[in-house]
Scaffold this motif. Structure first.
Motif, PDB file in Angstrom:
ATOM      1  N   ARG A 214      65.586 -71.933  27.821  1.00 44.78           N
ATOM      2  CA  ARG A 214      66.391 -69.805  26.835  1.00 44.78           C
ATOM      3  C   ARG A 214      66.660 -69.314  28.100  1.00 44.78           C
ATOM      4  O   ARG A 214      66.125 -69.807  29.609  1.00 44.78           O
ATOM      5  N   THR A 232      69.121 -64.038  12.673  1.00 47.15           N
ATOM      6  CA  THR A 232      67.323 -64.398  12.907  1.00 47.15           C
ATOM      7  C   THR A 232      67.953 -64.992  14.111  1.00 47.15           C
ATOM      8  O   THR A 232      67.259 -66.463  14.340  1.00 47.15           O
ATOM      9  N   ARG A 233      67.858 -64.877  15.431  1.00 49.61           N
ATOM     10  CA  ARG A 233      67.794 -64.379  16.587  1.00 49.61           C
ATOM     11  C   ARG A 233      66.419 -65.011  17.444  1.00 49.61           C
ATOM     12  O   ARG A 233      66.213 -66.155  18.033  1.00 49.61           O
ATOM     13  N   LEU A 236      62.822 -68.327  15.841  1.00 48.85           N
ATOM     14  CA  LEU A 236      62.431 -69.478  16.602  1.00 48.85           C
ATOM     15  C   LEU A 236      62.330 -69.325  18.424  1.00 48.85           C
ATOM     16  O   LEU A 236      62.273 -70.459  18.765  1.00 48.85           O
ATOM     17  N   ALA A 237      62.756 -68.058  18.450  1.00 53.44           N
ATOM     18  CA  ALA A 237      63.451 -68.079  20.438  1.00 53.44           C
ATOM     19  C   ALA A 237      62.625 -67.725  20.776  1.00 53.44           C
ATOM     20  O   ALA A 237      62.340 -67.749  21.537  1.00 53.44           O
ATOM     21  N   ARG A 238      61.136 -66.983  20.308  1.00 56.50           N
ATOM     22  CA  ARG A 238      60.276 -67.307  20.547  1.00 56.50           C
ATOM     23  C   ARG A 238      60.263 -65.755  21.701  1.00 56.50           C
ATOM     24  O   ARG A 238      60.761 -66.290  22.705  1.00 56.50           O
TER      25      ARG A 238
ATOM     26  N   PRO B 101      67.434 -72.594   9.762  1.00 53.73           N
ATOM     27  CA  PRO B 101      68.540 -71.132  10.341  1.00 53.73           C
ATOM     28  C   PRO B 101      68.183 -70.722  11.253  1.00 53.73           C
ATOM     29  O   PRO B 101      68.373 -69.225  11.612  1.00 53.73           O
ATOM     30  N   VAL B 102      68.228 -71.709  12.710  1.00 56.12           N
ATOM     31  CA  VAL B 102      67.940 -70.390  13.646  1.00 56.12           C
ATOM     32  C   VAL B 102      69.452 -71.113  14.824  1.00 56.12           C
ATOM     33  O   VAL B 102      69.184 -71.751  14.677  1.00 56.12           O
ATOM     34  N   PRO B 103      69.068 -70.209  15.875  1.00 61.66           N
ATOM     35  CA  PRO B 103      70.110 -71.038  17.018  1.00 61.66           C
ATOM     36  C   PRO B 103      69.802 -72.080  17.421  1.00 61.66           C
ATOM     37  O   PRO B 103      68.554 -72.758  17.147  1.00 61.66           O
ATOM     38  N   ARG B 105      69.062 -73.563  20.009  1.00 59.55           N
ATOM     39  CA  ARG B 105      67.512 -73.879  21.028  1.00 59.55           C
ATOM     40  C   ARG B 105      66.127 -74.073  19.737  1.00 59.55           C
ATOM     41  O   ARG B 105      65.753 -75.102  20.440  1.00 59.55           O
ATOM     42  N   GLY B 106      66.328 -73.765  19.095  1.00 59.72           N
ATOM     43  CA  GLY B 106      65.646 -73.355  17.703  1.00 59.72           C
ATOM     44  C   GLY B 106      65.342 -75.230  17.320  1.00 59.72           C
ATOM     45  O   GLY B 106      64.653 -75.481  17.393  1.00 59.72           O
ATOM     46  N   SER B 166      72.178 -69.918  23.004  1.00 59.64           N
ATOM     47  CA  SER B 166      70.325 -69.751  23.106  1.00 59.64           C
ATOM     48  C   SER B 166      70.167 -70.086  24.157  1.00 59.64           C
ATOM     49  O   SER B 166      69.055 -70.668  24.567  1.00 59.64           O
ATOM     50  N   ILE B 167      71.002 -71.306  24.689  1.00 60.90           N
ATOM     51  CA  ILE B 167      70.231 -71.843  25.914  1.00 60.90           C
ATOM     52  C   ILE B 167      71.777 -72.328  27.193  1.00 60.90           C
ATOM     53  O   ILE B 167      72.859 -71.903  27.059  1.00 60.90           O
ATOM     54  N   GLU B 168      70.373 -72.346  28.132  1.00 56.37           N
ATOM     55  CA  GLU B 168      71.226 -71.509  29.257  1.00 56.37           C
ATOM     56  C   GLU B 168      72.153 -72.235  30.271  1.00 56.37           C
ATOM     57  O   GLU B 168      72.365 -73.605  29.898  1.00 56.37           O
ATOM     58  N   GLU B 210      61.706 -74.708  27.486  1.00 59.65           N
ATOM     59  CA  GLU B 210      62.316 -72.924  27.606  1.00 59.65           C
ATOM     60  C   GLU B 210      62.129 -72.440  28.608  1.00 59.65           C
ATOM     61  O   GLU B 210      63.400 -72.004  28.679  1.00 59.65           O
ATOM     62  N   ARG B 216      59.437 -65.085  34.943  1.00 57.97           N
ATOM     63  CA  ARG B 216      60.659 -64.422  34.739  1.00 57.97           C
ATOM     64  C   ARG B 216      60.393 -62.871  34.428  1.00 57.97           C
ATOM     65  O   ARG B 216      58.866 -62.829  34.751  1.00 57.97           O
TER      66      ARG B 216
END
Lengths: 238, 238
Positions: A214, A232-233, A236-238, B101-103, B105-106, B166-168, B210, B216
């Motif tokens: 992340r 919808t970012r 599941l992005a949590r 329907p998510v980025p 990473r999800g 969505s991913i580093e 994640e 963080r």
DNA sequence: CGCCCATCATACTCGCCAGTATAGCATCCC
DNA sequence: GGGATGCTATACTGGCGAGTATGATGGGCG
């Protein structure tokens, strides 16, 4: 009588075998024993424990089976020695890390780096893949305890990291399993793909583990012009 | 002659074998074949491929070896079938994730969760540990291509995550190796420690991947030497 | 009833391989 | 030179286990 030096006929293999140049110094038992262990490690690494016969190992050394048995009592012991050789590298890593004057996460990363290098080394496969099922109960117990020691060492570092705040809250046991698993698995694919050194791989892994997938707010993000993945970012992005 | 029904002497094994009640419906070849595959998977899981004889598998089914060969042509094929059964679960995971329907990473996390469950399933060991070295060249190639397909699938998701932000930033190849390795390794220890379900483990791993180890800024930190409490719960709470 | 086919067991073969018996050869030390 | 000892090869044993030859059983079906 016969000229002992005429062994230059064949081009030398990558690894020198003490027998090739033999006849001169015959008193280096330890050296030869080590060569046997290393040869076994290489063969196990290539074909697996069960698919490697002692004849194979002997052939790799350009020697016959009884010679191997002269230095080693059984195939099982051969595997065990390879295992121990690998584990020893990791124990050193723990000892060295203990001295480092940095937070626990730093010490953990240092251990993991050495760990990765060890797995990518020639004994990596044996260390990682030595199956309890393939060994006698006694050796099985021995190996298990050594493995457990390493596992506990990692958990310990994670716990220390939780306490000094250098590691994000997590379950030490699961974290240790995840870290060790990823590193252990190197032994499975490194044989085929040696495009990177063990150290490089280990470093890459540590970076991934430390940072996580992340994105962090502080990190330099390449806000790509790639079509923004709309909507919808946060599903599941949590 | 011999009464085949007098098998009540021993306590029944956990899994019912179709032969127990046999004689009634004899036309369920597929059912029996499946039972053979599953029995093989369980035995391989317990003792390893090389330490399991076909007599063992037959005995587990309370049958003899020729019966097993009636449903399967070789031991190798048995391993292969187990492998495919495991891989199939993962391919489904990819198909399902593609719809989310998510980025990226999800979607990746969703795949990893299924992946972890598959590895902890009864075919997990066979899928993960099927060694190319143990198989004929033909099957070896087949298995490699299936494994590669999964690997490429993960890398693809990582790349997509890099593009949609969505991913580093990271190396897709190394990341895929790290993730898959950690999950694959579950097969090694899950047998011994079944205190958690596959889904729980997978969820915990995904959380670790994640978030990463480095704290963080946003996350609730227990500052410094304060005793951390309840660390396991939130990791598993998913 | 009698044939066919599916299903399964008994009882083998056969090769591989860990481990060994035996002996050969060299060197060292006296 | 004559043991003693270190090291190695040739040639064997013994067992395990994959795979098979053969034949018994029993149901389906004409």
């Amino acid at each position: 009588m016969n000229n002992r030096r005429t062994n230059g006929s064949k081009s030398a293999p990558a690894l020198a075998s003490p027998w090739r140049t033999s006849r001169e110094r015959l008193r280096d038992r330890e050296l030869k024993r080590d060569a046997v262990i290393r040869a076994a490690a290489r063969e196990f690494n290539r074909k697996g424990y069960h698919n490697t016969s002692l004849d194979d190992i002997a052939a790799a050394l350009e020697v016959t089976k009884p010679t191997v048995y002269y230095y080693v009592t059984s195939k099982e012991q051969l595997l065990f020695e390879c295992f121990v050789a690998g584990v020893e590298q990791i124990r050193v890593a723990f000892r060295e890390a203990r001295q480092l004057p940095v937070p626990a996460r730093g010490r953990l990363s240092a251990v993991l780096r050495h760990y990765g290098e060890a797995v990518a080394s020639e004994f990596g496969w044996c260390m990682v893949r030595a199956e309890d099922q393939d060994l006698s109960p006694a050796m099985s117990r021995h190996i298990k305890s050594l493995k457990s020691e390493i596992d506990q060492g990692i958990r310990r570092l994670v716990r220390e990291g939780l306490q000094d705040g250098s590691i994000e809250p997590c379950d030490p046991k699961m974290t240790a399993f995840a870290l060790a698993g990823a590193l252990n698995w190197i032994a499975h694919w490194y044989r085929e793909d040696q495009s990177l050194t063990g150290a490089q791989i280990a470093a890459a892994f540590v970076t991934i583990f430390e940072g996580g997938l992340r994105p962090r707010r502080g990190s330099l993000r390449i806000e790509s012009r790639a079509r923004p993945r709309r909507r919808t970012r946060d599903a599941l992005a949590r």
